[in-house]
Every structure is written in C-alpha cells, then in structure tokens.
Design a protein around this motif. Structure first.
Motif, PDB file in Angstrom:
ATOM      1  N   GLY A 217       0.826  -1.204   0.181  1.00  0.00           N
ATOM      2  CA  GLY A 217       0.161  -0.047   0.097  1.00  0.00           C
ATOM      3  C   GLY A 217       0.676   1.365  -0.099  1.00  0.00           C
ATOM      4  O   GLY A 217       0.301   2.406   0.558  1.00  0.00           O
ATOM      5  N   GLY A 218       1.978   1.198  -0.642  1.00  0.00           N
ATOM      6  CA  GLY A 218       2.811   2.422  -0.843  1.00  0.00           C
ATOM      7  C   GLY A 218       3.587   2.886   0.641  1.00  0.00           C
ATOM      8  O   GLY A 218       4.117   3.945   0.763  1.00  0.00           O
ATOM      9  N   ARG A 219       3.572   1.858   1.572  1.00  0.00           N
ATOM     10  CA  ARG A 219       4.296   2.047   2.842  1.00  0.00           C
ATOM     11  C   ARG A 219       5.331   0.925   3.133  1.00  0.00           C
ATOM     12  O   ARG A 219       5.093  -0.184   2.700  1.00  0.00           O
ATOM     13  CB  ARG A 219       3.368   2.016   3.959  1.00  0.00           C
ATOM     14  N   VAL A 220       6.232   1.309   3.739  1.00  0.00           N
ATOM     15  CA  VAL A 220       7.205   0.160   4.375  1.00  0.00           C
ATOM     16  C   VAL A 220       6.395  -0.613   5.397  1.00  0.00           C
ATOM     17  O   VAL A 220       6.069   0.121   6.604  1.00  0.00           O
ATOM     18  CB  VAL A 220       8.325   0.730   4.824  1.00  0.00           C
ATOM     19  N   VAL A 221       6.314  -1.816   5.424  1.00  0.00           N
ATOM     20  CA  VAL A 221       5.356  -2.717   6.378  1.00  0.00           C
ATOM     21  C   VAL A 221       6.601  -3.528   7.114  1.00  0.00           C
ATOM     22  O   VAL A 221       6.217  -4.237   8.212  1.00  0.00           O
ATOM     23  CB  VAL A 221       4.353  -3.443   5.845  1.00  0.00           C
TER      24      VAL A 221
ATOM     25  N   ALA B 255       9.040 -24.654  16.524  1.00  0.00           N
ATOM     26  CA  ALA B 255       8.587 -23.154  16.319  1.00  0.00           C
ATOM     27  C   ALA B 255       9.509 -22.165  17.016  1.00  0.00           C
ATOM     28  O   ALA B 255      10.493 -22.311  17.810  1.00  0.00           O
ATOM     29  CB  ALA B 255       7.301 -22.916  17.233  1.00  0.00           C
ATOM     30  N   ILE B 256       9.514 -21.063  16.112  1.00  0.00           N
ATOM     31  CA  ILE B 256      10.188 -19.804  16.626  1.00  0.00           C
ATOM     32  C   ILE B 256       9.328 -18.753  17.362  1.00  0.00           C
ATOM     33  O   ILE B 256       8.208 -18.491  16.510  1.00  0.00           O
ATOM     34  CB  ILE B 256      11.025 -19.294  15.639  1.00  0.00           C
ATOM     35  N   VAL B 257       9.492 -18.451  18.421  1.00  0.00           N
ATOM     36  CA  VAL B 257       8.630 -17.518  19.106  1.00  0.00           C
ATOM     37  C   VAL B 257       9.409 -16.071  19.381  1.00  0.00           C
ATOM     38  O   VAL B 257      10.616 -16.312  19.769  1.00  0.00           O
ATOM     39  CB  VAL B 257       8.120 -17.814  20.525  1.00  0.00           C
ATOM     40  N   TYR B 258       8.996 -15.068  18.983  1.00  0.00           N
ATOM     41  CA  TYR B 258       9.691 -13.831  19.070  1.00  0.00           C
ATOM     42  C   TYR B 258       8.723 -12.615  19.166  1.00  0.00           C
ATOM     43  O   TYR B 258       7.497 -12.446  18.830  1.00  0.00           O
ATOM     44  CB  TYR B 258      10.659 -13.572  17.765  1.00  0.00           C
ATOM     45  N   ALA B 259       9.463 -11.502  19.791  1.00  0.00           N
ATOM     46  CA  ALA B 259       8.576 -10.401  20.113  1.00  0.00           C
ATOM     47  C   ALA B 259       8.670  -9.452  18.582  1.00  0.00           C
ATOM     48  O   ALA B 259       9.437  -9.521  17.809  1.00  0.00           O
ATOM     49  CB  ALA B 259       9.367  -9.406  20.893  1.00  0.00           C
ATOM     50  N   LEU B 260       7.388  -8.917  18.513  1.00  0.00           N
ATOM     51  CA  LEU B 260       7.184  -7.898  17.350  1.00  0.00           C
ATOM     52  C   LEU B 260       7.699  -6.474  17.681  1.00  0.00           C
ATOM     53  O   LEU B 260       7.613  -6.133  18.694  1.00  0.00           O
ATOM     54  CB  LEU B 260       5.730  -7.838  17.053  1.00  0.00           C
ATOM     55  N   PRO B 261       8.341  -6.024  16.652  1.00  0.00           N
ATOM     56  CA  PRO B 261       8.671  -4.896  16.642  1.00  0.00           C
ATOM     57  C   PRO B 261       7.685  -3.863  17.312  1.00  0.00           C
ATOM     58  O   PRO B 261       6.309  -3.877  16.987  1.00  0.00           O
ATOM     59  CB  PRO B 261       8.841  -4.284  15.341  1.00  0.00           C
ATOM     60  N   ALA B 262       7.958  -2.625  17.931  1.00  0.00           N
ATOM     61  CA  ALA B 262       6.783  -1.690  18.408  1.00  0.00           C
ATOM     62  C   ALA B 262       6.034  -1.267  17.286  1.00  0.00           C
ATOM     63  O   ALA B 262       4.648  -0.858  17.554  1.00  0.00           O
ATOM     64  CB  ALA B 262       7.460  -0.783  19.104  1.00  0.00           C
ATOM     65  N   ALA B 263       6.707  -0.990  16.010  1.00  0.00           N
ATOM     66  CA  ALA B 263       6.150  -0.492  14.796  1.00  0.00           C
ATOM     67  C   ALA B 263       6.870  -0.891  13.604  1.00  0.00           C
ATOM     68  O   ALA B 263       7.785  -0.768  13.544  1.00  0.00           O
ATOM     69  CB  ALA B 263       6.015   1.042  14.898  1.00  0.00           C
ATOM     70  N   THR B 264       6.007  -1.524  12.577  1.00  0.00           N
ATOM     71  CA  THR B 264       6.543  -1.974  11.466  1.00  0.00           C
ATOM     72  C   THR B 264       6.331  -1.179  10.416  1.00  0.00           C
ATOM     73  O   THR B 264       6.966  -1.423   9.309  1.00  0.00           O
ATOM     74  CB  THR B 264       5.771  -3.266  11.093  1.00  0.00           C
ATOM     75  N   ASP B 265       5.768   0.058  10.380  1.00  0.00           N
ATOM     76  CA  ASP B 265       5.820   0.875   9.254  1.00  0.00           C
ATOM     77  C   ASP B 265       6.463   2.365   9.750  1.00  0.00           C
ATOM     78  O   ASP B 265       6.035   3.317   9.319  1.00  0.00           O
ATOM     79  CB  ASP B 265       4.268   1.302   9.204  1.00  0.00           C
ATOM     80  N   ALA B 266       7.541   2.269  10.370  1.00  0.00           N
ATOM     81  CA  ALA B 266       8.338   3.295  10.930  1.00  0.00           C
ATOM     82  C   ALA B 266       9.311   3.885  10.000  1.00  0.00           C
ATOM     83  O   ALA B 266      10.043   4.602  10.317  1.00  0.00           O
ATOM     84  CB  ALA B 266       8.887   3.071  12.296  1.00  0.00           C
ATOM     85  N   GLY B 267       9.181   3.096   8.676  1.00  0.00           N
ATOM     86  CA  GLY B 267      10.488   3.540   7.768  1.00  0.00           C
ATOM     87  C   GLY B 267      11.898   3.023   8.088  1.00  0.00           C
ATOM     88  O   GLY B 267      11.815   2.020   8.720  1.00  0.00           O
TER      89      GLY B 267
END
Length: 372
Positions: free
Chosen positions: A209-213, A350-362
């Motif tokens: 959608g035109g953004r870095v995700v 399985a690999i369990v991991y934390a998600l980044p606080a924001a994935t669309d922060a450029g």
C-alpha cells in the motif's frame, strides 16, 4: 555510495523512506500495486515526487517541497536501471550496446569500446561482441544487459525483476553472475522471488500500500517475519499473539510454553514451517511429525477452512495456519473443508519472538525480538 531516500506521491498512495549503506544491496518485495515500480521510477528520475528528498553519496537526486524543486535529470544521477527485458538497441552490435553508456558520458570511442570489452569478458560473453541483439538467446541478452548497466560504473544499480523473463534453466546462472557483480556495490533489486532476496540482498524492504511494512536483514525477515506477506515469502506460518506469564498464546488459542524475555501482554509472533504442523481428526492419531499429546507439543481444535494441492502434498488451512499432509494421510482421515481437526506442533519446531513496536516506521523501523 550511501543512499538516503524519502519520497511521497499522494496520488499513488506512496510514502516511503529508507537508507542504503555504501556497498549494500536491498531487495524490495511486496504484492502487486505495493509501490515497487514507483520507488524505482523515483530513484531513476522517471517519476517526480510531490514531496521528499533523496541523496546519493552526498549528491542530491531530488529535493521537492514548499519553496524548493530540485530534480536532477536521469543521465546525471549516476544511477543505472536493469529492467526485466534486456531492451538492447537492435541497430547496434553487442559491443556498441555496452559501449553506449561510457560513450554518452564523454569517453572516447576507443575508451568506450575497451570498457565494453572488459565488461563482456566479466559477464562471460566476449565472443558475442560482434553479434546483433536479434541473434542472442534470452540468457545471452540479459548478460549483455548486465554488462551495459555496469559499464557506466553507476553509483547505484537498480534491478527490476532481472530474472523474471528468463527460462528456469537460465535463471540460476544469471543469479550467480549477479551475486558476483553486486559484491560491494550499492543496489536496489525489486523481485518476487525469496531466493533472489536470500542470495543477492543484504537487507529486505517489504512494501504494501505504498508504505514500508517490514524491513530487516534478509535472514531475519525470512526466519522471523512480522507480516503475512513476509511469512508467505519465507514459506512459513505466522501466528500472532501475546506474551503470557508462562509463554505465548496465539490468536487462535494455541498455547506454547516459552521462557524468553518479554513483558506479559506484549505482542509476540510464532513462526513454523507448514511441514512441521500436524493435523488429526479429534480422537484419532495425527498425521505428520507430532504424536498425540506427547510432552513438548501444543494443539488446538479448529475447523478446516480450505485444502489445496501443492506439488506432492495436500495443504490444509485451519486455525489460521497451514499444514502439509501426504495425500494418502489426508484421504485416510477424511480431511475436507468444514470438518473438525486438531492442529498440533512441537515446541522445538516453532520460533517465538517479539514483534517490533511499529513495523511501518520507515528506515528507523528495525527488527527486535529474541528467538528461542
């Protein structure tokens, strides 16, 4: 050279920012309409942004905003674009095609031909120098196109699906060639192929959608994705959930013990290969690698959403995940859309991991989180 890029085209819904280190190759991926071609067009000077600024090695490529409009013409950017099709000049020989760039940059005819000959040697096609493009195979033409793109010694190389038009028997050799010539060179490669990203790129940038995700080191994105597209690209199940007191609880109710770091309630993810997920009818033995309620396994009951044939396996969609079964196992258990199943996995798979606080922060949106 180092690239800094921030550009917006509101009419296309495009707003992307990222940095590229000197000598780094970044692979840009995303679904159709994600903005990949727009990004290449802005870098190459084929499109003008509504707002933004990009620099390459300290030189401005464009700087557009209130009270300013700097747009450096394409031929003065030090950027070379290698397209899907070779697009060689039909009226010039192979040698003259490759010499065209150096000649247009002011080198003499002799110097341009010497440069062209050196690059034809580098890509393994010196014997083609006198041929016309119409007498080349697809693989030969793409090798010549690579030589032509690099003959100008560009500060930044752009590659737009460079292997997409090639026969599967030819693509591996061209991929190997690109791996060699991209060493230490700043490059942006648009591709739909995870193998291209893995073998050619230091880092991955996923657009939607035109953004870095999603962005990160290639091996990180292909083993710990944070978006559905990234997971599909890596061939993994991605199950989103939360950190709990004892481990991870997925959005589908699957509970997996886990002792890694993280705050209770924090967003987490679990990644696992479809081949490592097992399916059983309730009360029956499972098919695959998981055995009953053995220690070290987790399971959840769900309804089969869909099944599909993929090569030599049947892929079962249930509980927000996919599992690959042998056709005989699927038939023996009567696995059909709408039937109830138990979906199981071994904790060690399985690999369990934390998600980044924001994935669309450029460009600042790096990847965080610990694996098992």
């Amino acid at each position: 050279m180092r690239l800094t890029f921030a550009g917006a085209l509101p009419e296309r819904g495009f707003d992307v920012a990222f940095d590229l280190a000197e000598g780094e190759t970044v692979a840009v991926l995303g679904p159709n309409g994600a903005g990949k071609s727009t990004l290449l067009g802005l870098l190459a000077g084929l499109l003008a942004p509504s707002e933004g600024r990009a620099t390459l090695g300290g030189d401005v490529l464009f700087d557009v905003g209130p009270g300013r409009r700097v747009l450096v013409e394409p031929r003065r950017r030090g950027v070379s674009l290698l397209a899907q099709e070779a697009l060689l000049f039909p009226h010039l020989s192979v040698l003259e095609n490759v010499a065209f760039g150096p000649r247009s940059r002011g080198l003499s005819r002799a110097e341009s031909r010497a440069t062209a000959s050196a690059w034809l040697e580098r890509v393994g096609t010196p014997e083609l120098a006198g041929r016309s493009p119409g007498r080349l195979s697809g693989g030969q033409a793409q090798r010549v196109a690579i030589a032509r793109a690099l003959a100008t010694d560009p500060a930044l190389l752009l590659l737009d699906e460079p292997l997409a038009a090639l026969d599967v028997t030819v693509a591996p050799a061209i991929r190997t060639l690109l791996r060699e010539v991209l060493q230490g060179r700043s490059a942006v490669i648009v591709t739909h192929d995870a193998l291209d990203a893995f073998l050619l790129a230091d880092r991955v940038l996923i657009l939607d959608g035109g953004r870095v995700v999603e962005t990160g080191r290639t091996t990180e994105v292909l083993t710990r994705p944070v978006t559905a597209f990234g997971a599909r690209l890596a061939g993994l199940n991605l199950l989103l959930g939360r950190r709990t007191e004892t481990g991870f609880t997925g959005s589908n109710g699957l509970v997996v013990p886990w002792e890694g770091a993280g705050r209770e309630g924090e967003e987490f993810a679990l990644a696992i290969r479809p081949a490592a997920v097992s399916v059983a009818r309730p009360g029956g033995p499972p098919a695959g690698t998981v055995c009953g309620a053995a220690p070290g396994t987790s399971r959840v009951t769900a309804t089969v959403d869909d099944i599909e044939h993929r090569g030599d396996v049947i892929r079962v969609h249930a509980a927000g995940m996919t599992a690959d079964l042998a056709p005989a196992d699927a038939v023996a258990m009567g696995v059909l859309p709408g039937c109830a199943v138990e979906v199981s996995l071994r904790h060690e798979d399985a690999i369990v991991y934390a998600l980044p606080a924001a994935t669309d922060a450029g460009p600042a949106g790096g990847r965080t989180g610990d694996g098992r």
